[in-house]
Design an enzyme around this catalytic site. Structure first.
Site, PDB file in Angstrom:
ATOM      1  N   THR A 122      33.376  39.862  36.556  1.00  0.00           N
ATOM      2  CA  THR A 122      34.552  39.203  37.097  1.00  0.00           C
ATOM      3  C   THR A 122      34.865  37.919  36.337  1.00  0.00           C
ATOM      4  OG1 THR A 122      33.156  38.062  38.705  1.00  0.00           O
ATOM      5  CG2 THR A 122      34.195  40.113  39.413  1.00  0.00           C
ATOM      6  N   ASP A 123      36.102  37.426  36.514  1.00  0.00           N
ATOM      7  CA  ASP A 123      36.529  36.184  35.877  1.00  0.00           C
ATOM      8  C   ASP A 123      35.774  34.990  36.441  1.00  0.00           C
ATOM      9  OD1 ASP A 123      38.333  37.861  34.744  1.00  0.00           O
ATOM     10  OD2 ASP A 123      40.130  36.859  35.480  1.00  0.00           O
ATOM     11  N   ARG A 124      35.869  33.879  35.740  1.00  0.00           N
ATOM     12  CA  ARG A 124      35.272  32.626  36.183  1.00  0.00           C
ATOM     13  C   ARG A 124      35.818  32.222  37.557  1.00  0.00           C
ATOM     14  NH1 ARG A 124      36.151  28.871  31.751  1.00  0.00           N
ATOM     15  NH2 ARG A 124      38.338  29.149  32.298  1.00  0.00           N
ATOM     16  N   LEU A 139      39.885  41.852  31.222  1.00  0.00           N
ATOM     17  CA  LEU A 139      39.713  40.461  31.618  1.00  0.00           C
ATOM     18  C   LEU A 139      41.039  39.851  32.079  1.00  0.00           C
ATOM     19  CD1 LEU A 139      37.674  38.094  31.725  1.00  0.00           C
ATOM     20  CD2 LEU A 139      38.424  37.490  29.415  1.00  0.00           C
TER      21      LEU A 139
END
Length: 350
Positions: free
Chosen positions: A62-64, A207
């Site tokens: 997952t993204d930040r 992403l």
């Protein structure tokens, strides 16, 4: 005690971590660094510094800052009665291992995952029509919810999402993904705001894809992008798409429906215990409470919507236009808004 290949489900918040993946170079907090440390201290993996355990794989990266209530991880580790409690004792409160299951030797959490289910929760004023002022007391009508639903249906099917990922290449097959379904849930009230949740199911995602999908729909609703910009962004030319905040995005479930029928699988369907479901629900309550409170106190989505006019939404990445968005240009011409001069386009690395 011998190690064996297992898979486990985790539930964790993302707000304290710069990324899910371990990165020893930065020394900054990551989800995997916490997990590997707990696995090592509990004795589930050998060594003082676990690093990446053997056969390690995760269903989704997952993204930040993004949270997960249904992340699935596979790896080799030691297992004994009470191992879950022992590992969780060494984890912070916002990361929990929910359950552990035996899997066949060839199991890989990332490659064998049939689908991922995500949710994105945000205030409904993000979808207010362009003619209406963004207000904290905005309420989403049923007809408007259906209009938003129809906009999201542009993403369903097989498309190249190169415009929805940093530095996406239109000629790369890696950008082609299949979105199975998208739904817009009925709104509800929390902390004085009205919220809705977007449910997105797909085989896999590139992403920042979901955050940009949401951001583009918000941009169209608010007039920061023309309606045609959304389907155009799924075409060959790479267009600028805004990245919605990571606060509301949650990985809900990694699905392995075809695993039960695999001839090499002697362990049956991958199912989780009722106790694991209860742990995930407790984490969900805490997570949603955080999302609601942060939106009410900090106005994360309000700031995102406010800045949309100052971005080149829906314009080609290589555009030499002197202004950020079509609406921003129109407002500038009428003297109703100030639009900053164009700066070189930068993709967000999240």
């Amino acid at each position: 005690m011998h190690s064996r290949l297992v898979t486990y489900s985790t539930a964790r918040g993302g707000r304290r971590y710069i990324a899910p993946a371990a990165d020893r170079r930065t020394g900054l907090p990551t989800v995997e660094a916490e997990l590997f440390g707990a696995l090592s201290r509990s004795g589930a993996v050998a060594g003082d510094d676990a690093g990446y355990p053997p056969h390690y794989s995760r269903a989704s990266r997952t993204d930040r800052g993004v949270s997960a209530l249904g992340q699935v991880v596979s790896m080799r580790m030691r297992v004994w009665d009470g191992v879950i409690d022992e590992i969780n004792c060494h984890l912070p409160d916002d990361i929990r291992i929910c359950d552990i299951r035996r899997v066949p030797p060839s199991f890989n959490a990332q490659k064998l995952c049939d689908g991922r289910l995500y949710s994105y929760t945000l205030p409904t004023f993000a979808f207010a029509p362009m003619c209406e002022t963004v207000s904290l007391v905005y309420r989403l009508t049923e007809s408007r919810r259906q209009e938003v639903y129809q906009l999201f249906q542009n993403y369903v099917g097989v498309h190249s999402f190169h415009s929805f990922s940093p530095k996406g290449d239109p000629d790369s097959q890696k950008m082609t993904r299949r979105v199975m379904s998208i739904d817009v849930a009925e709104p509800y009230l929390a902390h004085g705001l009205e919220f809705t949740t977007i449910w997105v199911k797909g085989a896999s995602f590139v992403l920042s894809q979901i955050r940009r999908m949401v951001g583009m729909v918000v941009a169209v609703c608010r007039g920061a992008a023309a309606p045609d910009a959304l389907p155009d962004a799924l075409g060959y030319q790479r267009l600028c798409t805004p990245t919605a905040p990571g606060l509301g995005l949650v990985l809900r479930q990694a699905q392995y429906d075809s695993l039960a029928a695999a001839p090499w699988n002697v362990h049956g369907a991958l199912t989780w215990s009722a106790e694991a479901t209860a742990v995930a629900r407790r984490q969900e309550t805490l997570l949603l409470r955080h999302i609601h409170r942060t939106e009410a106190d900090s106005g994360v989505t309000f700031d995102f919507v406010d800045k949309l006019l100052h971005n080149r939404v829906g314009l080609p990445v290589t555009s030499s236009s002197s202004y950020r968005s079509p609406l921003g240009y129109a407002l500038l011409q009428t003297g109703r808004a100030w639009v900053a001069p164009l700066e070189p386009h930068r993709d967000e690395d999240s």
